[in-house]
Design a protein around this motif. Structure first.
Motif, PDB file in Angstrom:
ATOM      1  N   LEU A  82      23.194   6.783  43.247  1.00  0.00           N
ATOM      2  CA  LEU A  82      22.320   5.628  43.037  1.00  0.00           C
ATOM      3  C   LEU A  82      22.413   5.141  41.598  1.00  0.00           C
ATOM      4  O   LEU A  82      22.482   3.931  41.334  1.00  0.00           O
ATOM      5  CB  LEU A  82      20.881   6.000  43.383  1.00  0.00           C
ATOM      6  CG  LEU A  82      19.838   4.902  43.178  1.00  0.00           C
ATOM      7  CD1 LEU A  82      20.113   3.730  44.123  1.00  0.00           C
ATOM      8  CD2 LEU A  82      18.429   5.451  43.400  1.00  0.00           C
ATOM      9  N   ASN A  83      22.401   6.087  40.659  1.00  0.00           N
ATOM     10  CA  ASN A  83      22.480   5.711  39.253  1.00  0.00           C
ATOM     11  C   ASN A  83      23.789   4.979  38.960  1.00  0.00           C
ATOM     12  O   ASN A  83      23.803   3.971  38.237  1.00  0.00           O
ATOM     13  CB  ASN A  83      22.378   6.959  38.379  1.00  0.00           C
ATOM     14  CG  ASN A  83      22.442   6.637  36.907  1.00  0.00           C
ATOM     15  OD1 ASN A  83      21.540   6.021  36.344  1.00  0.00           O
ATOM     16  ND2 ASN A  83      23.520   7.046  36.262  1.00  0.00           N
ATOM     17  N   ALA A  84      24.888   5.472  39.514  1.00  0.00           N
ATOM     18  CA  ALA A  84      26.179   4.833  39.279  1.00  0.00           C
ATOM     19  C   ALA A  84      26.201   3.388  39.781  1.00  0.00           C
ATOM     20  O   ALA A  84      26.863   2.523  39.192  1.00  0.00           O
ATOM     21  CB  ALA A  84      27.290   5.635  39.952  1.00  0.00           C
ATOM     22  N   ARG A  85      25.464   3.117  40.848  1.00  0.00           N
ATOM     23  CA  ARG A  85      25.458   1.774  41.420  1.00  0.00           C
ATOM     24  C   ARG A  85      24.531   0.826  40.673  1.00  0.00           C
ATOM     25  O   ARG A  85      24.754  -0.387  40.660  1.00  0.00           O
ATOM     26  CB  ARG A  85      25.034   1.836  42.895  1.00  0.00           C
ATOM     27  CG  ARG A  85      26.091   2.459  43.806  1.00  0.00           C
ATOM     28  CD  ARG A  85      25.641   2.430  45.251  1.00  0.00           C
ATOM     29  NE  ARG A  85      26.692   2.875  46.153  1.00  0.00           N
ATOM     30  CZ  ARG A  85      27.651   2.110  46.642  1.00  0.00           C
ATOM     31  NH1 ARG A  85      27.690   0.827  46.318  1.00  0.00           N
ATOM     32  NH2 ARG A  85      28.576   2.592  47.449  1.00  0.00           N
ATOM     33  N   ARG A  89      23.666  -2.707  36.181  1.00  0.00           N
ATOM     34  CA  ARG A  89      22.843  -3.901  36.424  1.00  0.00           C
ATOM     35  C   ARG A  89      21.565  -3.884  35.600  1.00  0.00           C
ATOM     36  O   ARG A  89      21.169  -4.906  35.041  1.00  0.00           O
ATOM     37  CB  ARG A  89      22.478  -4.001  37.903  1.00  0.00           C
ATOM     38  CG  ARG A  89      23.654  -4.131  38.850  1.00  0.00           C
ATOM     39  CD  ARG A  89      23.152  -4.225  40.283  1.00  0.00           C
ATOM     40  NE  ARG A  89      24.238  -4.211  41.255  1.00  0.00           N
ATOM     41  CZ  ARG A  89      24.052  -4.210  42.565  1.00  0.00           C
ATOM     42  NH1 ARG A  89      22.821  -4.245  43.066  1.00  0.00           N
ATOM     43  NH2 ARG A  89      25.095  -4.180  43.381  1.00  0.00           N
ATOM     44  N   VAL A  90      20.902  -2.743  35.548  1.00  0.00           N
ATOM     45  CA  VAL A  90      19.572  -2.699  34.931  1.00  0.00           C
ATOM     46  C   VAL A  90      19.561  -2.031  33.568  1.00  0.00           C
ATOM     47  O   VAL A  90      18.585  -2.175  32.818  1.00  0.00           O
ATOM     48  CB  VAL A  90      18.561  -1.997  35.864  1.00  0.00           C
ATOM     49  CG1 VAL A  90      18.507  -2.689  37.206  1.00  0.00           C
ATOM     50  CG2 VAL A  90      18.926  -0.527  36.060  1.00  0.00           C
ATOM     51  N   GLY A  91      20.594  -1.278  33.223  1.00  0.00           N
ATOM     52  CA  GLY A  91      20.645  -0.640  31.917  1.00  0.00           C
ATOM     53  C   GLY A  91      20.135   0.788  31.949  1.00  0.00           C
ATOM     54  O   GLY A  91      19.324   1.163  32.800  1.00  0.00           O
ATOM     55  N   MET A  92      20.610   1.578  30.990  1.00  0.00           N
ATOM     56  CA  MET A  92      20.263   2.998  30.955  1.00  0.00           C
ATOM     57  C   MET A  92      18.793   3.219  30.645  1.00  0.00           C
ATOM     58  O   MET A  92      18.140   4.082  31.239  1.00  0.00           O
ATOM     59  CB  MET A  92      21.140   3.726  29.927  1.00  0.00           C
ATOM     60  CG  MET A  92      22.596   3.828  30.333  1.00  0.00           C
ATOM     61  SD  MET A  92      23.609   4.771  29.166  1.00  0.00           S
ATOM     62  CE  MET A  92      23.731   3.592  27.812  1.00  0.00           C
ATOM     63  N   GLN A  93      18.247   2.449  29.711  1.00  0.00           N
ATOM     64  CA  GLN A  93      16.850   2.655  29.324  1.00  0.00           C
ATOM     65  C   GLN A  93      15.908   2.423  30.499  1.00  0.00           C
ATOM     66  O   GLN A  93      14.965   3.174  30.710  1.00  0.00           O
ATOM     67  CB  GLN A  93      16.508   1.731  28.149  1.00  0.00           C
ATOM     68  CG  GLN A  93      15.185   2.062  27.473  1.00  0.00           C
ATOM     69  CD  GLN A  93      14.087   1.058  27.827  1.00  0.00           C
ATOM     70  OE1 GLN A  93      14.278   0.215  28.701  1.00  0.00           O
ATOM     71  NE2 GLN A  93      12.951   1.188  27.180  1.00  0.00           N
ATOM     72  N   LEU A 145      23.408   7.651  25.995  1.00  0.00           N
ATOM     73  CA  LEU A 145      22.712   6.996  24.883  1.00  0.00           C
ATOM     74  C   LEU A 145      22.857   7.789  23.592  1.00  0.00           C
ATOM     75  O   LEU A 145      23.093   7.226  22.517  1.00  0.00           O
ATOM     76  CB  LEU A 145      21.230   6.828  25.225  1.00  0.00           C
ATOM     77  CG  LEU A 145      20.850   5.696  26.176  1.00  0.00           C
ATOM     78  CD1 LEU A 145      19.367   5.760  26.498  1.00  0.00           C
ATOM     79  CD2 LEU A 145      21.192   4.342  25.568  1.00  0.00           C
ATOM     80  N   ALA A 146      22.703   9.097  23.700  1.00  0.00           N
ATOM     81  CA  ALA A 146      22.780   9.938  22.505  1.00  0.00           C
ATOM     82  C   ALA A 146      24.146   9.886  21.866  1.00  0.00           C
ATOM     83  O   ALA A 146      24.282   9.949  20.636  1.00  0.00           O
ATOM     84  CB  ALA A 146      22.416  11.381  22.859  1.00  0.00           C
ATOM     85  N   MET A 147      25.197   9.762  22.668  1.00  0.00           N
ATOM     86  CA  MET A 147      26.561   9.790  22.151  1.00  0.00           C
ATOM     87  C   MET A 147      27.002   8.473  21.524  1.00  0.00           C
ATOM     88  O   MET A 147      28.016   8.431  20.813  1.00  0.00           O
ATOM     89  CB  MET A 147      27.536  10.155  23.279  1.00  0.00           C
ATOM     90  CG  MET A 147      27.430  11.580  23.799  1.00  0.00           C
ATOM     91  SD  MET A 147      27.812  12.817  22.516  1.00  0.00           S
ATOM     92  CE  MET A 147      26.154  13.444  22.210  1.00  0.00           C
TER      93      MET A 147
END
Length: 207
Positions: A82-85, A89-93, A145-147
């Motif tokens: 789900l996250n990969a899809r 579109r919505v961003g990591m945050q 995000l951290a990287m």
């Protein structure tokens, strides 16, 4: 494969490692991503330390625990798909915030059920799935995000992030596991608190 030029490589010396570690935590996004991952691991490890006892003591399902746990893992594994899809579109945050927001809702529902009467097994099962599902949504995004600002020292940065998050996550989870009283309530209260803290950090600072 391309390799870094010799002058761009850092010597494997204590002073260089310490300097690189300080550089990691000089970046706000790295520090806050590590903090949020600590909270995530605290919830995950706390759940792992209490789950088998809860199945056995609270719900008298010790014999079938392996099957239930396999079901939990199977369903929660879909979080990565789900996250990969959705992440592009919505961003990591937003994905991270959604994971913690979902966990606030589920954990608070379990706490309320425990205060009013007792936690039904079905609710406990769905909540446990949601906890593992949340981890699948947030950990990869937190790592990414951290990287972002430390790509030039990515190997050390990843090691520092993983080590700090794991050790501090265990430190949070240990008292949660020790607080087990035969019900899911200690874990639910702790998870509600940790998920709320994580949500606030993500929404206010992790951008």
């Amino acid at each position: 494969a391309e390799t870094l030029p010799k002058e761009a490589r850092r010597p494997f010396k204590p002073a260089a490692l310490v300097a690189a570690t300080k550089e990691c935590f000089s970046h706000k996004v790295f520090t806050l991503s590590t903090l949020v991952q600590v909270l995530s691991f605290g919830m995950l490890f706390g759940c792992l330390s209490s789950t088998q006892q809860t199945f056995e003591t609270s719900f008298d399902r010790a014999a079938t625990f392996p099957y239930w746990f396999a079901l939990i893992a199977l369903i929660a594994g879909s979080a990565s798909v789900l996250n990969a899809r959705l992440v592009m579109r919505v961003g990591m945050q937003r994905m991270i915030a959604a994971g913690f927001g979902m966990q606030i809702l589920f954990s608070a529902t379990v706490v309320l059920a425990g205060l009013l009467a007792s936690v039904p097994f079905a609710l406990y099962l769905v909540w446990t799935i949601s906890l593992f599902f949340m981890v699948g949504l947030v950990i990869g995004n937190l790592n990414a995000l951290a990287m972002e600002p430390v790509g030039h020292i990515a190997g050390l940065a990843a090691s520092v992030l993983g080590a700090v998050a794991t050790v501090l996550g265990v430190a949070i989870a240990a008292p949660i596991g020790l607080a087990f009283d035969g019900t899911p309530m200690p874990l639910a209260v702790a998870t509600s608190t940790l998920s709320l803290l994580g949500f606030v950090v993500v929404k206010r600072g992790l951008r």
